[in-house]
Design an enzyme around this catalytic site. Structure first.
Site, mmCIF file in Angstrom:
data_model
loop_
_atom_site.group_PDB
_atom_site.id
_atom_site.type_symbol
_atom_site.label_atom_id
_atom_site.label_comp_id
_atom_site.label_asym_id
_atom_site.label_seq_id
_atom_site.Cartn_x
_atom_site.Cartn_y
_atom_site.Cartn_z
ATOM 1 N N HIS A 5 34.758 44.725 40.173
ATOM 2 C CA HIS A 5 36.195 44.998 40.138
ATOM 3 C C HIS A 5 36.773 45.504 41.456
ATOM 4 O O HIS A 5 37.992 45.621 41.577
ATOM 5 C CB HIS A 5 36.525 45.964 38.999
ATOM 6 C CG HIS A 5 36.440 45.291 37.665
ATOM 7 N ND1 HIS A 5 35.234 45.084 37.027
ATOM 8 C CD2 HIS A 5 37.382 44.730 36.883
ATOM 9 C CE1 HIS A 5 35.448 44.441 35.891
ATOM 10 N NE2 HIS A 5 36.746 44.210 35.775
ATOM 11 N N GLN A 61 37.050 43.773 43.771
ATOM 12 C CA GLN A 61 37.809 42.587 44.203
ATOM 13 C C GLN A 61 39.240 42.573 43.667
ATOM 14 O O GLN A 61 40.087 41.840 44.152
ATOM 15 C CB GLN A 61 37.121 41.307 43.709
ATOM 16 C CG GLN A 61 35.758 41.072 44.304
ATOM 17 C CD GLN A 61 34.960 40.049 43.509
ATOM 18 O OE1 GLN A 61 35.005 38.864 43.793
ATOM 19 N NE2 GLN A 61 34.233 40.500 42.502
ATOM 20 N N GLU A 83 30.727 34.025 39.467
ATOM 21 C CA GLU A 83 30.361 34.453 38.107
ATOM 22 C C GLU A 83 30.738 33.293 37.187
ATOM 23 O O GLU A 83 31.824 32.734 37.306
ATOM 24 C CB GLU A 83 31.166 35.696 37.713
ATOM 25 C CG GLU A 83 32.672 35.455 37.775
ATOM 26 C CD GLU A 83 33.517 36.418 36.964
ATOM 27 O OE1 GLU A 83 32.992 37.435 36.515
ATOM 28 O OE2 GLU A 83 34.714 36.132 36.798
ATOM 29 N N ASP A 121 41.966 34.757 40.519
ATOM 30 C CA ASP A 121 41.084 33.585 40.382
ATOM 31 C C ASP A 121 41.641 32.316 41.040
ATOM 32 O O ASP A 121 40.893 31.381 41.311
ATOM 33 C CB ASP A 121 40.832 33.284 38.895
ATOM 34 C CG ASP A 121 40.174 34.451 38.181
ATOM 35 O OD1 ASP A 121 39.576 35.293 38.862
ATOM 36 O OD2 ASP A 121 40.266 34.516 36.940
ATOM 37 N N ARG A 139 44.809 43.129 27.647
ATOM 38 C CA ARG A 139 44.572 41.862 26.966
ATOM 39 C C ARG A 139 44.870 42.166 25.499
ATOM 40 O O ARG A 139 44.437 43.189 24.979
ATOM 41 C CB ARG A 139 43.130 41.395 27.171
ATOM 42 C CG ARG A 139 42.770 41.291 28.676
ATOM 43 C CD ARG A 139 41.505 40.519 28.906
ATOM 44 N NE ARG A 139 40.982 40.685 30.251
ATOM 45 C CZ ARG A 139 41.336 39.939 31.311
ATOM 46 N NH1 ARG A 139 42.230 38.988 31.179
ATOM 47 N NH2 ARG A 139 40.786 40.149 32.490
ATOM 48 N N GLY A 148 44.210 40.323 33.490
ATOM 49 C CA GLY A 148 43.627 41.073 34.613
ATOM 50 C C GLY A 148 44.680 41.356 35.668
ATOM 51 O O GLY A 148 45.499 40.491 35.986
#
Ligand code: F6P
Length: 324
Positions: free
Chosen positions: A254, A256, A226, A131, A75, A14
């Site tokens: 997204h 964020q 989440e 994160d 990814r 990400g």
């Protein structure tokens, strides 16, 4: 130690605001040390498929303030198989790349660890994920920007929540880590944060919400991480509805991950990007660059991805004190 003449740099997983500042730092530090730099597009996928281009200083001009990643990201399931990694190795040899700097999070570093061990290849990681879930570093690039984005969004939702005297459940990202939700709740004066690390019983949540309304608060805001462990905002809403509440749900999604990186993320990206190249020159490999107590540290990939990054439980207590 083999001499490093050429460094490859990629972003993977990400995206996170500040990744561009890190790409710039890696590129310019390598050039400063008279090495060649190659930008690899689309992460490991681009490495396997030879999306590799030589970078000069001007390739990274005027990007420090831009969100996203100029190198693009992906990814890459192929990289999980030996055959994919073998092709990546062949490509590195073809491109004459002697060492890699990978910018990303958990998935990026677990791939890097496997690849580095298998092919005895020097790789150093720069922590880039909103994160903040990498062990061994106080913060990750993108986390501060995402937190500020959340705060802005919650402030706006509060205006309408207050006008309609409503309860809002706002879902934030974090994969299985509650840093964004907990600190977002603290920074916005929310009633509670439902996070994966600490179970929040229905009773407690209802108590916190009721408490606010009893104190004549006009609205109630709960941030929800989440995660399967929390059930996300929809899961919490379902349970509250069964008990007679009428929550409104907003999933920030997204939004964020985008936006101009904060000064703090840019500085973190500059420091870790420079340190990544310095580390390779010192002969370090198989590790992530972290910053602990304002000092650069080298964290083995295995620890960065496996070690559970502790969340400060004291923050939960502070949240409860401040929302009375
Ligand atoms: O790891 C960053 C992150 O934004 C997580 O918070 C989220 O769970 C995930 O990536 C979403 O990934 P994607 O954009 O691939 O759906």
């Amino acid at each position: 130690m083999r001499k490093i003449n050429c460094i490859g740099v990629l972003t993977s997983g990400g995206d996170a605001p500040g990744m561009n500042a890190a790409i710039r730092a890696v590129t310019r530090t390598a050039l400063f040390n008279h090495m060649q730099v190659k930008g690899i597009y689309h992460g490991y996928h681009g490495l396997i498929n030879d999306e590799v281009f030589e970078f000069r200083s001007e390739n990274v001009s005027n990007i420090i303030q831009r969100g996203g990643t100029i190198l693009k990201t992906a990814r890459c399931p192929e990289f999980r198989d030996y055959e994919g990694r073998r092709r990546a190795y062949d490509m590195l040899r073809k491109e004459k790349i002697d060492a890699l700097v990978v910018i990303g999070g958990n998935g990026t570093f677990s791939g890097a660890r496997e690849f580095g061990d298998e092919f005895d290849f020097p790789i150093v990681g720069v922590p880039g994920t909103i994160d903040n879930d990498l062990y061994g570093t106080d913060s990750t690039i993108g986390y501060d920007t995402a937190l500020n984005t959340i705060v802005r969004a919650v402030d706006q939702i509060k205006d309408t929540a207050e006008s309609h005297e409503r309860l809002f459940l706002i879902e934030v990202m974090g994969r299985d880590a509650g840093f964004l939700a907990l600190n977002g709740a603290l920074a916005t004066g929310s009633e509670a944060a439902v996070i994966p690390e600490i179970a929040t019983s229905e009773d407690l949540l209802e108590h916190l919400i009721q408490n606010g309304f009893r104190k004549r608060k006009k609205s109630s805001i709960v941030l929800v991480s989440e995660s399967d462990a929390t059930g996300g905002a929809q899961g919490v809403a379902k349970r509250l509805r069964e008990n007679g509440y009428e929550p409104h749900v907003t999933i920030l999604g997204h939004v964020q991950r985008g936006g101009t990186p904060t000064a703090s993320d840019r500085v973190l990206a500059c420091r870790t990007g420079v340190a990544a190249v310095d580390a390779l020159l010192e002969g370090q490999r198989g590790c992530m660059i972290g910053i602990k107590d304002d000092q650069i540290v080298y964290v083995p990939f295995s620890e960065a991805i496996k070690g559970e990054k502790p969340l400060d439980h004291h923050l939960i207590d502070i949240l409860r004190v401040l929302c009375i």
